[in-house]
Design a protein around this motif. Structure first.
Motif, PDB file in Angstrom:
ATOM      1  N   ASN A 138       0.813  -1.213   0.000  1.00 21.82           N
ATOM      2  CA  ASN A 138       0.000   0.000   0.000  1.00 21.82           C
ATOM      3  C   ASN A 138       0.848   1.265   0.000  1.00 21.82           C
ATOM      4  N   THR A 139       1.914   1.276   0.784  1.00 18.47           N
ATOM      5  CA  THR A 139       2.757   2.468   0.841  1.00 18.47           C
ATOM      6  C   THR A 139       3.483   2.688  -0.480  1.00 18.47           C
ATOM      7  N   PRO A 175      -2.446   8.550   2.899  1.00 23.67           N
ATOM      8  CA  PRO A 175      -3.700   7.769   2.963  1.00 23.67           C
ATOM      9  C   PRO A 175      -3.490   6.297   2.605  1.00 23.67           C
ATOM     10  N   TYR A 176      -2.631   6.024   1.629  1.00 17.52           N
ATOM     11  CA  TYR A 176      -2.333   4.638   1.250  1.00 17.52           C
ATOM     12  C   TYR A 176      -1.621   3.918   2.400  1.00 17.52           C
ATOM     13  N   PHE A 178      -1.867   4.560   5.593  1.00 14.47           N
ATOM     14  CA  PHE A 178      -2.797   4.271   6.681  1.00 14.47           C
ATOM     15  C   PHE A 178      -3.766   3.158   6.314  1.00 14.47           C
ATOM     16  N   THR A 179      -4.084   3.015   5.042  1.00 18.20           N
ATOM     17  CA  THR A 179      -4.887   1.871   4.621  1.00 18.20           C
ATOM     18  C   THR A 179      -4.138   0.570   4.908  1.00 18.20           C
ATOM     19  N   GLY A 180      -2.866   0.534   4.537  1.00 21.64           N
ATOM     20  CA  GLY A 180      -2.050  -0.638   4.838  1.00 21.64           C
ATOM     21  C   GLY A 180      -1.878  -0.847   6.327  1.00 21.64           C
ATOM     22  N   ARG A 182      -3.997  -0.021   8.696  1.00 21.79           N
ATOM     23  CA  ARG A 182      -5.236  -0.563   9.270  1.00 21.79           C
ATOM     24  C   ARG A 182      -5.339  -2.066   9.011  1.00 21.79           C
ATOM     25  N   ILE A 183      -4.948  -2.479   7.816  1.00 18.33           N
ATOM     26  CA  ILE A 183      -4.938  -3.913   7.526  1.00 18.33           C
ATOM     27  C   ILE A 183      -3.949  -4.626   8.443  1.00 18.33           C
ATOM     28  N   VAL A 244      -6.987   4.165  13.671  1.00 17.25           N
ATOM     29  CA  VAL A 244      -7.993   5.107  13.167  1.00 17.25           C
ATOM     30  C   VAL A 244      -7.815   6.477  13.822  1.00 17.25           C
ATOM     31  N   GLN A 247      -4.747   8.045  12.300  1.00 18.35           N
ATOM     32  CA  GLN A 247      -5.057   8.475  10.937  1.00 18.35           C
ATOM     33  C   GLN A 247      -5.824   9.794  10.952  1.00 18.35           C
ATOM     34  N   SER A 257     -10.876  12.893   2.346  1.00 16.45           N
ATOM     35  CA  SER A 257     -11.699  11.840   2.944  1.00 16.45           C
ATOM     36  C   SER A 257     -12.372  12.292   4.233  1.00 16.45           C
TER      37      SER A 257
END
Length: 262
Positions: A138-139, A175-176, A178-180, A182-183, A244, A247, A257
C-alpha cells in the motif's frame, strides 16, 4: 458530526440480538453437546474466574503484536521508499517480496523455536512477517500514485529527488500508508496469537493468548476458550481503533476523505 441516537442504539441492539441467538443455539443443542457452545453466562463466569490469567495473556500477546507491527511499519516504510525510488529495485526485489508473502508463516515456527529462546521475540517476528506485506504494497502504491502534473511541476522547478519524495510523494502516500496500517493492525493480534499458538510457551509464568488456547482446548475448558477468543477480538478492535485515531490526527486537516463541514 452529530451522532443520532439510532446510530448509537443500532450496534447495541445488534449485540443483544446476537447474544439471544447464541443463547438459543446453546439451549437447542442436546445436553451432551451443549459444552461445545457454552452459554454467554458461562463464558462471562469463566472470564470473571480467570480474568487475571486472561488479562496477563492479553498483555503478553499485545506486546508481541505491538513489537511486530512497529517493526513492520519502520522497515516496511523504508522498503517502500526503496522500491518507489528505482524501477530497477522494484524489478529486483518485488518478486521475492511476493514469494515471502505466499510462504506459509507456520513454516517459520519450528525454525524460530530452535533458533530463538525468547517466546516474545518469536511471536514478534511472526507478527512482523504477517504485517510487513500489506504495509509495503500500500505504501509503495501511494508513493507511485502522484499527480503527473504536480510531478512535472517539481521537475520543471528542478527539485531534487529528495525534495520530490519529501514534499510530494510522501504526503501523497499517507492515505495509502494508513490503509495498509489498518490492515496490518487487524492482522497483528491474529499474527501474535498464531505465533504464540505455534511457537509460544509459558516462559516466565506468563502465557500469551495463543498458548492459553492450546491449554484450554486440550483440557476441554470451553467457556474459558471462548473467553480467550473474545479477549483476542477485543485486542484487534483496540489496535484498529488506535490506528484510526492516529489516521484522523494526521489527515483530518487536509485530506478530502474527511469532510469538515459535516
Amino acid at each position: 458530526m452529530r451522532l443520532r441516537p439510532l446510530t448509537l442504539l443500532a450496534p447495541v441492539a445488534t449485540g443483544l440480538l446476537l447474544l439471544g441467538l447464541w443463547q438459543l443455539l446453546h439451549t437447542s443443542l442436546s445436553p451432551e453437546r451443549q459444552y461445545l457452545v457454552p452459554a454467554p453466562a458461562q463464558v462471562a463466569a469463566a472470564f470473571a474466574e480467570n480474568r487475571a490469567e486472561l488479562l496477563s495473556g492479553a498483555l503478553t500477546t499485545a506486546s508481541g503484536a505491538a513489537l511486530g507491527l512497529l517493526g513492520a511499519v519502520i522497515l516496511g516504510y523504508a522498503f517502500s521508499i526503496a522500491l518507489a525510488f528505482s524501477k530497477l529495485t522494484r524489478a529486483a526485489l518485488f518478486p521475492y517480496l511476493m514469494a515471502l508473502q505466499m510462504m506459509p508463516i507456520i513454516v517459520f515456527a519450528p525454525i524460530l523455536v530452535l533458533v530463538i529462546d525468547a517466546s516474545l521475540a518469536r511471536v514478534a517476528i511472526i507478527t512482523f512477517l504477517i504485517c510487513f506485506f500489506p504495509l509495503v504494497v500500500n505504501t509503495t502504491q501511494g508513493l507511485l500514485s502522484v499527480d503527473p502534473q504536480l510531478l512535472d511541476f517539481f521537475r520543471l522547478s528542478k527539485a531534487s529527488r529528495l525534495d520530490e519524495f519529501r514534499r510530494l510523494r510522501i504526503p501523497t502516500a499517507q492515505p495509502y500508508f494508513f490503509t495498509g496500517l489498518r490492515i496490518a493492525a487487524t492482522l497483528a493480534p491474529i499474527g501474535a496469537i498464531v505465533g504464540d499458538y505455534t511457537a509460544g510457551n509459558a516462559q516466565g509464568g506468563t502465557a500469551g493468548l495463543g498458548f492459553q488456547i492450546v491449554l484450554t482446548s486440550s483440557r476441554f475448558q470451553m467457556p474459558q476458550l471462548y473467553a480467550t477468543a473474545f479477549i483476542g477480538c477485543a485486542l484487534g478492535f483496540l489496535f484498529v481503533a488506535l490506528v484510526v485515531a492516529l489516521q484522523w490526527l494526521v489527515l483530518h486537516r487536509w485530506h478530502d476523505s474527511y469532510d469538515r463541514a459535516r
